[in-house]
Write a protein that holds these residues in place. Structure first.
Motif, short mmCIF file in Angstrom:
data_model
loop_
_atom_site.label_atom_id
_atom_site.label_comp_id
_atom_site.label_asym_id
_atom_site.label_seq_id
_atom_site.Cartn_x
_atom_site.Cartn_y
_atom_site.Cartn_z
N MET A 11 -122.95 -4.25 -60.02
CA MET A 11 -123.41 -3.07 -60.77
C MET A 11 -124.60 -3.39 -61.66
O MET A 11 -125.43 -2.53 -61.94
N THR A 12 -124.69 -4.63 -62.14
CA THR A 12 -125.72 -4.96 -63.12
C THR A 12 -127.12 -4.75 -62.53
O THR A 12 -127.98 -4.12 -63.16
N ILE A 13 -127.33 -5.25 -61.32
CA ILE A 13 -128.66 -5.10 -60.71
C ILE A 13 -128.92 -3.64 -60.33
O ILE A 13 -130.03 -3.12 -60.51
N THR B 94 -112.11 -6.72 -79.80
CA THR B 94 -111.47 -7.99 -80.21
C THR B 94 -112.42 -9.14 -79.93
O THR B 94 -113.38 -9.00 -79.16
N HIS B 95 -112.16 -10.29 -80.54
CA HIS B 95 -113.06 -11.45 -80.41
C HIS B 95 -112.28 -12.73 -80.67
O HIS B 95 -111.04 -12.67 -80.84
N SER B 96 -113.00 -13.84 -80.76
CA SER B 96 -112.29 -15.13 -80.84
C SER B 96 -111.50 -15.32 -82.13
O SER B 96 -110.62 -16.17 -82.20
N LYS B 97 -111.81 -14.54 -83.15
CA LYS B 97 -111.07 -14.68 -84.42
C LYS B 97 -109.93 -13.65 -84.52
O LYS B 97 -109.24 -13.60 -85.54
N ASP C 171 -112.93 -6.48 -65.28
CA ASP C 171 -113.15 -7.91 -65.49
C ASP C 171 -114.65 -8.21 -65.38
O ASP C 171 -115.23 -8.12 -64.29
N VAL C 172 -115.26 -8.57 -66.51
CA VAL C 172 -116.71 -8.84 -66.51
C VAL C 172 -116.99 -10.31 -66.21
O VAL C 172 -118.06 -10.68 -65.75
N GLY C 173 -116.02 -11.16 -66.44
CA GLY C 173 -116.21 -12.61 -66.33
C GLY C 173 -116.69 -13.06 -64.96
O GLY C 173 -116.45 -12.41 -63.94
N GLY D 124 -114.26 -9.36 -76.43
CA GLY D 124 -115.63 -9.91 -76.48
C GLY D 124 -116.53 -8.96 -77.24
O GLY D 124 -116.39 -7.74 -77.14
N ARG D 125 -117.45 -9.55 -78.03
CA ARG D 125 -118.36 -8.72 -78.85
C ARG D 125 -119.80 -9.21 -78.71
O ARG D 125 -120.57 -9.19 -79.68
N SER D 126 -120.17 -9.69 -77.51
CA SER D 126 -121.54 -10.17 -77.34
C SER D 126 -122.52 -9.00 -77.40
O SER D 126 -122.14 -7.84 -77.16
N ASN D 127 -123.79 -9.35 -77.67
CA ASN D 127 -124.81 -8.29 -77.76
C ASN D 127 -125.10 -7.66 -76.41
O ASN D 127 -125.56 -6.53 -76.34
P1 NAP Z 1 -120.44 -14.54 -74.66
O1 NAP Z 1 -121.75 -14.19 -75.25
O2 NAP Z 1 -120.03 -15.96 -74.54
O3 NAP Z 1 -119.33 -13.76 -75.52
C1 NAP Z 1 -117.96 -14.00 -75.32
C2 NAP Z 1 -117.18 -13.14 -76.29
O4 NAP Z 1 -115.80 -13.37 -76.06
C3 NAP Z 1 -117.46 -13.47 -77.76
O5 NAP Z 1 -117.58 -12.28 -78.51
C4 NAP Z 1 -116.23 -14.27 -78.19
O6 NAP Z 1 -115.85 -14.07 -79.55
C5 NAP Z 1 -115.16 -13.67 -77.28
N1 NAP Z 1 -114.07 -14.62 -77.07
C6 NAP Z 1 -114.16 -15.91 -76.66
N2 NAP Z 1 -112.93 -16.46 -76.62
C7 NAP Z 1 -112.05 -15.51 -77.00
C8 NAP Z 1 -110.64 -15.50 -77.18
N3 NAP Z 1 -109.89 -16.56 -76.94
N4 NAP Z 1 -110.07 -14.33 -77.58
C9 NAP Z 1 -110.81 -13.23 -77.83
N5 NAP Z 1 -112.16 -13.20 -77.68
C10 NAP Z 1 -112.77 -14.34 -77.27
O7 NAP Z 1 -120.26 -13.92 -73.21
P2 NAP Z 1 -120.93 -12.62 -72.49
O8 NAP Z 1 -122.37 -12.86 -72.28
O9 NAP Z 1 -120.46 -11.38 -73.14
O10 NAP Z 1 -120.21 -12.77 -71.06
C11 NAP Z 1 -118.81 -12.76 -70.90
C12 NAP Z 1 -118.47 -13.10 -69.47
O11 NAP Z 1 -119.04 -12.11 -68.63
C13 NAP Z 1 -119.03 -14.43 -68.97
O12 NAP Z 1 -118.10 -14.98 -68.04
C14 NAP Z 1 -120.31 -14.05 -68.25
O13 NAP Z 1 -120.64 -14.96 -67.22
C15 NAP Z 1 -119.92 -12.73 -67.67
N6 NAP Z 1 -121.03 -11.79 -67.45
C16 NAP Z 1 -121.08 -11.17 -66.25
C17 NAP Z 1 -122.06 -10.23 -66.00
C18 NAP Z 1 -122.07 -9.54 -64.69
O14 NAP Z 1 -123.07 -8.98 -64.30
N7 NAP Z 1 -120.94 -9.54 -63.99
C19 NAP Z 1 -123.01 -9.92 -66.96
C20 NAP Z 1 -122.92 -10.54 -68.21
C21 NAP Z 1 -121.92 -11.47 -68.44
P3 NAP Z 1 -116.81 -14.53 -80.80
O15 NAP Z 1 -117.85 -13.46 -80.90
O16 NAP Z 1 -115.89 -14.54 -81.95
O17 NAP Z 1 -117.37 -15.87 -80.43
#
Ligand code: NAP
Length: 283
Positions: free
Chosen positions: A264-266, A187-190, A227-229, A164-167
């Motif tokens: 941890m986030t809060i 790594t990321h979706s591509k 695991d952040v998901g 994942g490469r989100s901001n």
């Molecule tokens: P996001 O903005 O949707 O980013 C997801 C990232 O994963 C993107 O960079 C995407 O690649 C990549 N990705 C998607 N499918 C993939 C695949 N098949 N193979 C490799 N990479 C893949 O998500 P986010 O905001 O970072 O959040 C991720 C997860 O963490 C979510 O489930 C969210 O609910 C959770 N989260 C939890 C907390 C917490 O406090 N626990 C905080 C934030 C987020 P591309 O860039 O190419 O699209």
């Protein structure tokens, strides 16, 4: 048997430390105050905002909340943010995301004074992180560093693979791991053949937003898995991006969902609010 990285316990420790710092600051006549702005009434956002206010109350940080209607214009929201920027009694400003579709999140985040950007999303905060200057760090990745350090897991010299490469998670996570002297792969979706990369990880951090995607084939024997998901499974139980039951026997340490990264986030938001006091005293 994998070590269970206990986010509930570690986040409580951090909140207790923040509480002690808030008490100490109060003794010096300094109060800490967070302004929280929510636009619209998205139920998930309301839960997050409520939890943030509860945490503030627990550690002794004053919180002021603004619940604005969905129809609020971007201009009016920015006017409010600018007023809060000017207020000496407000240390941190948090705009709960996502914002309604008619608003440009980047515009709104840019209007926050970087010295009050406790979420760490302002480009100046991200830039400061990338070149090692003082500034706020996005709460979730900052929390993951704390989870690792406080669980006795060494980072230096390890190969960290981030999915994942989100901001808000992936990119700042990569910068933080680099700062801790890990060798980092993002790594990321591509990415082609994701497993070829994840199987090389000593520390695998998964933030891809795909329910239970990471199975044991993606993990090296003895790896640390974070695991952040955050998802609901078919029985409406919370679960992550990692298939915990399949993966945990293979790794040396793993975060559960719930009770891993989530709490941890809060806790790190509270930490950033206190840090804002000293950041604001810098010229
Ligand atoms: P996001 O903005 O949707 O980013 C997801 C990232 O994963 C993107 O960079 C995407 O690649 C990549 N990705 C998607 N499918 C993939 C695949 N098949 N193979 C490799 N990479 C893949 O998500 P986010 O905001 O970072 O959040 C991720 C997860 O963490 C979510 O489930 C969210 O609910 C959770 N989260 C939890 C907390 C917490 O406090 N626990 C905080 C934030 C987020 P591309 O860039 O190419 O699209």
């Amino acid at each position: 048997m994998a070590q269970l990285i206990n986010g509930k316990e570690i986040s409580s420790q951090i909140k207790e430390e923040v509480k002690a710092q808030v008490t100490e600051l109060a003794g010096q006549g300094i109060s800490v105050c967070l302004a929280v702005i929510q636009v619209g009434d998205d139920p998930a956002s309301s839960v997050y905002v409520r939890n943030k206010k509860k945490a503030c109350e627990y550690v002794g940080i004053k919180s002021i909340s603004y619940e604005l209607p969905e129809s609020t214009s971007e201009e009016d929201l920015i006017v409010l943010v600018r007023q809060l920027n000017e207020r000496q009694d407000v240390n941190g400003i948090l705009v709960q995301l996502p914002l309604p579709k008619h608003m440009d999140e980047d515009h709104v985040l840019l209007s926050i004074d970087p010295k009050k950007d406790v979420d760490g999303f302002h480009p100046q905060s991200v830039g400061a992180l990338s070149i090692g200057l003082p500034g706020f760090v996005s709460c979730t990745p900052a929390g993951i560093i704390q989870l690792l350090k406080r669980s006795g897991i060494a980072i230096e010299g390890k190969h960290c693979v981030i999915v994942g490469r989100s901001n808000i998670v992936g990119k700042p996570m990569a910068l933080l791991m680099l700062r801790e002297n890990a060798t980092v792969t993002v790594t990321h979706s591509k990415t082609k053949d994701l497993a070829a990369y994840t199987r090389q990880a000593d520390i695998l951090i998964v933030a891809m937003g795909k329910r239970q995607f990471i199975t044991s084939e993606y993990v090296k024997e003895g790896a640390v898995v974070i695991d952040v998901g955050m998802h609901r499974d078919e029985n409406n139980k919370l679960c992550g991006d990692v298939d915990f039951v399949d993966v945990s026997p293979k790794c040396s340490a793993i975060t559960p969902v719930p009770g891993g990264v989530g709490p941890m986030t809060i806790a790190m938001l509270m930490y950033n609010c206190v840090a804002s006091v000293s950041l604001q005293s810098r010229k």
